[in-house]
Design a protein around this motif. Structure first.
Motif, PDB file in Angstrom:
ATOM      1  N   ASP A 107       0.848  -1.335  -0.278  1.00  0.00           N
ATOM      2  CA  ASP A 107       0.439  -0.168  -0.005  1.00  0.00           C
ATOM      3  C   ASP A 107       0.774   0.982   0.162  1.00  0.00           C
ATOM      4  O   ASP A 107       0.268   2.324  -0.392  1.00  0.00           O
ATOM      5  CB  ASP A 107      -0.918   0.459   1.327  1.00  0.00           C
ATOM      6  CG  ASP A 107      -1.584  -0.877   0.813  1.00  0.00           C
ATOM      7  OD1 ASP A 107      -2.396  -1.319  -0.310  1.00  0.00           O
ATOM      8  OD2 ASP A 107      -2.799  -0.983   1.908  1.00  0.00           O
ATOM      9  N   ALA A 108       2.134   1.183   1.030  1.00  0.00           N
ATOM     10  CA  ALA A 108       3.023   2.762   0.699  1.00  0.00           C
ATOM     11  C   ALA A 108       3.521   2.267  -0.400  1.00  0.00           C
ATOM     12  O   ALA A 108       4.019   3.631  -0.709  1.00  0.00           O
ATOM     13  CB  ALA A 108       3.728   2.580   1.921  1.00  0.00           C
ATOM     14  N   LEU A 109       3.831   0.722  -1.199  1.00  0.00           N
ATOM     15  CA  LEU A 109       4.622   1.751  -2.158  1.00  0.00           C
ATOM     16  C   LEU A 109       3.712   2.239  -3.696  1.00  0.00           C
ATOM     17  O   LEU A 109       3.800   2.885  -4.502  1.00  0.00           O
ATOM     18  CB  LEU A 109       5.016   0.554  -3.021  1.00  0.00           C
ATOM     19  CG  LEU A 109       5.679  -0.098  -4.316  1.00  0.00           C
ATOM     20  CD1 LEU A 109       6.269   0.941  -4.779  1.00  0.00           C
ATOM     21  CD2 LEU A 109       5.503  -1.490  -4.419  1.00  0.00           C
ATOM     22  N   HIS A 110       2.427   1.955  -3.365  1.00  0.00           N
ATOM     23  CA  HIS A 110       1.396   2.130  -4.332  1.00  0.00           C
ATOM     24  C   HIS A 110       0.849   3.646  -4.587  1.00  0.00           C
ATOM     25  O   HIS A 110       1.170   4.456  -5.307  1.00  0.00           O
ATOM     26  CB  HIS A 110      -0.036   1.495  -3.814  1.00  0.00           C
ATOM     27  CG  HIS A 110      -1.052   2.228  -4.767  1.00  0.00           C
ATOM     28  ND1 HIS A 110      -0.963   1.386  -6.295  1.00  0.00           N
ATOM     29  CD2 HIS A 110      -2.247   3.429  -4.578  1.00  0.00           C
ATOM     30  CE1 HIS A 110      -2.629   2.194  -6.857  1.00  0.00           C
ATOM     31  NE2 HIS A 110      -3.385   3.085  -5.987  1.00  0.00           N
ATOM     32  N   THR A 111       1.074   3.984  -2.771  1.00  0.00           N
ATOM     33  CA  THR A 111       1.427   5.357  -2.826  1.00  0.00           C
ATOM     34  C   THR A 111       2.044   6.178  -2.817  1.00  0.00           C
ATOM     35  O   THR A 111       2.640   7.286  -3.518  1.00  0.00           O
ATOM     36  CB  THR A 111       0.738   5.922  -1.297  1.00  0.00           C
ATOM     37  OG1 THR A 111      -0.520   5.252  -1.083  1.00  0.00           O
ATOM     38  CG2 THR A 111       0.536   7.333  -0.865  1.00  0.00           C
ATOM     39  N   TYR A 112       3.001   5.803  -3.280  1.00  0.00           N
ATOM     40  CA  TYR A 112       4.142   7.088  -3.349  1.00  0.00           C
ATOM     41  C   TYR A 112       4.604   6.522  -5.023  1.00  0.00           C
ATOM     42  O   TYR A 112       4.704   7.809  -5.376  1.00  0.00           O
ATOM     43  CB  TYR A 112       6.291   5.684  -2.778  1.00  0.00           C
ATOM     44  CG  TYR A 112       7.231   6.340  -3.405  1.00  0.00           C
ATOM     45  CD1 TYR A 112       7.222   7.852  -3.062  1.00  0.00           C
ATOM     46  CD2 TYR A 112       7.513   6.121  -4.165  1.00  0.00           C
ATOM     47  CE1 TYR A 112       8.124   8.518  -3.359  1.00  0.00           C
ATOM     48  CE2 TYR A 112       8.775   6.546  -4.804  1.00  0.00           C
ATOM     49  CZ  TYR A 112       9.754   7.360  -4.251  1.00  0.00           C
ATOM     50  OH  TYR A 112      10.282   8.053  -4.851  1.00  0.00           O
ATOM     51  N   LEU A 113       4.395   5.918  -5.815  1.00  0.00           N
ATOM     52  CA  LEU A 113       4.515   5.622  -6.844  1.00  0.00           C
ATOM     53  C   LEU A 113       2.928   6.433  -7.201  1.00  0.00           C
ATOM     54  O   LEU A 113       3.864   7.511  -8.223  1.00  0.00           O
ATOM     55  CB  LEU A 113       4.118   3.633  -7.767  1.00  0.00           C
ATOM     56  CG  LEU A 113       5.446   3.213  -7.407  1.00  0.00           C
ATOM     57  CD1 LEU A 113       5.269   1.904  -7.809  1.00  0.00           C
ATOM     58  CD2 LEU A 113       6.457   3.503  -7.972  1.00  0.00           C
ATOM     59  N   THR A 114       2.128   5.833  -6.985  1.00  0.00           N
ATOM     60  CA  THR A 114       1.226   6.936  -7.375  1.00  0.00           C
ATOM     61  C   THR A 114       1.173   8.815  -7.321  1.00  0.00           C
ATOM     62  O   THR A 114       0.868   9.535  -8.185  1.00  0.00           O
ATOM     63  CB  THR A 114      -0.106   6.741  -7.369  1.00  0.00           C
ATOM     64  OG1 THR A 114      -0.555   7.108  -6.626  1.00  0.00           O
ATOM     65  CG2 THR A 114      -0.273   5.266  -7.768  1.00  0.00           C
ATOM     66  N   ASP A 115       1.041   9.220  -5.788  1.00  0.00           N
ATOM     67  CA  ASP A 115       1.286  10.064  -5.051  1.00  0.00           C
ATOM     68  C   ASP A 115       2.578  11.030  -5.721  1.00  0.00           C
ATOM     69  O   ASP A 115       1.998  11.963  -6.101  1.00  0.00           O
ATOM     70  CB  ASP A 115       0.074  10.268  -4.139  1.00  0.00           C
ATOM     71  CG  ASP A 115      -0.892   9.581  -3.723  1.00  0.00           C
ATOM     72  OD1 ASP A 115      -1.379   9.365  -5.064  1.00  0.00           O
ATOM     73  OD2 ASP A 115      -1.009  10.012  -2.506  1.00  0.00           O
ATOM     74  N   ARG A 116       3.663  10.377  -5.334  1.00  0.00           N
ATOM     75  CA  ARG A 116       4.312  11.261  -5.601  1.00  0.00           C
ATOM     76  C   ARG A 116       5.434  11.626  -6.722  1.00  0.00           C
ATOM     77  O   ARG A 116       5.566  11.954  -7.617  1.00  0.00           O
ATOM     78  CB  ARG A 116       5.754  10.748  -4.392  1.00  0.00           C
ATOM     79  CG  ARG A 116       6.434  11.747  -3.956  1.00  0.00           C
ATOM     80  CD  ARG A 116       7.195  12.902  -4.253  1.00  0.00           C
ATOM     81  NE  ARG A 116       8.582  13.017  -4.374  1.00  0.00           N
ATOM     82  CZ  ARG A 116       8.426  14.358  -4.591  1.00  0.00           C
ATOM     83  NH1 ARG A 116       7.945  15.175  -5.374  1.00  0.00           N
ATOM     84  NH2 ARG A 116      10.015  15.120  -4.532  1.00  0.00           N
ATOM     85  N   THR A 139       7.057  -0.553 -13.750  1.00  0.00           N
ATOM     86  CA  THR A 139       8.053  -1.107 -12.227  1.00  0.00           C
ATOM     87  C   THR A 139       8.288  -2.882 -12.485  1.00  0.00           C
ATOM     88  O   THR A 139       7.462  -2.808 -13.312  1.00  0.00           O
ATOM     89  CB  THR A 139       6.779  -1.248 -11.228  1.00  0.00           C
ATOM     90  OG1 THR A 139       5.690  -1.218 -11.366  1.00  0.00           O
ATOM     91  CG2 THR A 139       7.116   0.932 -11.363  1.00  0.00           C
ATOM     92  N   ALA A 140       9.103  -3.059 -11.396  1.00  0.00           N
ATOM     93  CA  ALA A 140       9.140  -4.149 -11.108  1.00  0.00           C
ATOM     94  C   ALA A 140       9.267  -4.870  -9.603  1.00  0.00           C
ATOM     95  O   ALA A 140      10.118  -4.065  -9.572  1.00  0.00           O
ATOM     96  CB  ALA A 140       9.990  -5.300 -12.291  1.00  0.00           C
ATOM     97  N   MET A 141       8.075  -5.912  -8.982  1.00  0.00           N
ATOM     98  CA  MET A 141       8.447  -5.525  -7.606  1.00  0.00           C
ATOM     99  C   MET A 141      10.100  -6.944  -7.723  1.00  0.00           C
ATOM    100  O   MET A 141      10.320  -8.051  -8.707  1.00  0.00           O
ATOM    101  CB  MET A 141       7.534  -6.630  -6.951  1.00  0.00           C
ATOM    102  CG  MET A 141       6.440  -5.870  -7.356  1.00  0.00           C
ATOM    103  SD  MET A 141       6.893  -4.305  -5.977  1.00  0.00           S
ATOM    104  CE  MET A 141       6.220  -5.443  -4.115  1.00  0.00           C
ATOM    105  N   ILE A 142      10.767  -6.600  -6.862  1.00  0.00           N
ATOM    106  CA  ILE A 142      12.265  -7.255  -6.162  1.00  0.00           C
ATOM    107  C   ILE A 142      12.411  -8.532  -5.169  1.00  0.00           C
ATOM    108  O   ILE A 142      11.297  -7.495  -4.208  1.00  0.00           O
ATOM    109  CB  ILE A 142      13.475  -5.934  -5.303  1.00  0.00           C
ATOM    110  CG1 ILE A 142      13.719  -5.560  -6.180  1.00  0.00           C
ATOM    111  CG2 ILE A 142      14.059  -7.196  -5.376  1.00  0.00           C
ATOM    112  CD1 ILE A 142      14.381  -4.006  -6.206  1.00  0.00           C
ATOM    113  N   THR A 143      11.906  -9.693  -5.407  1.00  0.00           N
ATOM    114  CA  THR A 143      11.364 -10.071  -4.519  1.00  0.00           C
ATOM    115  C   THR A 143      12.115 -10.998  -4.574  1.00  0.00           C
ATOM    116  O   THR A 143      12.049 -11.496  -3.140  1.00  0.00           O
ATOM    117  CB  THR A 143      11.122 -12.290  -5.682  1.00  0.00           C
ATOM    118  OG1 THR A 143      11.627 -12.106  -7.025  1.00  0.00           O
ATOM    119  CG2 THR A 143       9.032 -11.245  -6.710  1.00  0.00           C
TER     120      THR A 143
END
Length: 147
Positions: free
Chosen positions: A112-121, A133-137
């Motif tokens: 959720d914090a990542l989504h907020t960072y990507l969309t809002d910031r 984007t690509a998640m680092i697993t």
């Protein structure tokens, strides 16, 4: 100033163990401990030597790590890179060549914090034309090579 002409304390020694103590470094390069201290301080002041600590963000409760490939309007590239560099979520940012001209690694508490960072910031920065984007697993290697 004879010591300044000698071989500097071996960078490979510091790459292998960035926590090496001054007496150990002095012994390995056959310098006095005070000469090693002065030389390393001079290298730090001049920007030749930088200290970097790598921490596993997951151990600190940050479960979302993501690569960001950004296509940025060239005139805004430096400004966007500097702006993102001030964000606590940005662990790395570098300008590149190719279809994407900015690469970043974002580290966030959760999805959720990542989504907020990507969309809002990041998404609100004027000049960002495209973002992938690509998640680092998992990491296979994170440390710099020892020389």
């Amino acid at each position: 100033m004879r010591t300044m002409l000698m071989r500097p304390p071996a960078p490979d020694l510091l790459a292998a163990d960035g926590r090496a103590a001054f007496p150990d470094l002095a012994r390995q390069v056959s310098w006095s401990e005070s000469a090693v201290r002065r030389r390393l301080e001079e290298l730090r002041r001049s920007g030749v030597l930088r200290l970097d600590v790598e921490v596993d963000a997951g151990l600190l409760g940050y479960s979302a790590q993501c690569l960001l490939w950004l296509t940025v309007t060239p005139a805004r590239l430096g400004g966007i890179a500097r702006a993102m560099a001030t964000d606590p979520e940005t662990a790395f940012i570098g300008m590149t060549t190719g279809a994407h001209n900015l690469l970043a690694i974002a580290v966030c508490r959760d999805a959720d914090a990542l989504h907020t960072y990507l969309t809002d910031r990041v998404g609100s920065l004027e000049g960002v034309d495209r973002m992938e984007t690509a998640m680092i697993t998992a990491y296979a290697k994170r440390a710099a090579p020892a020389q």
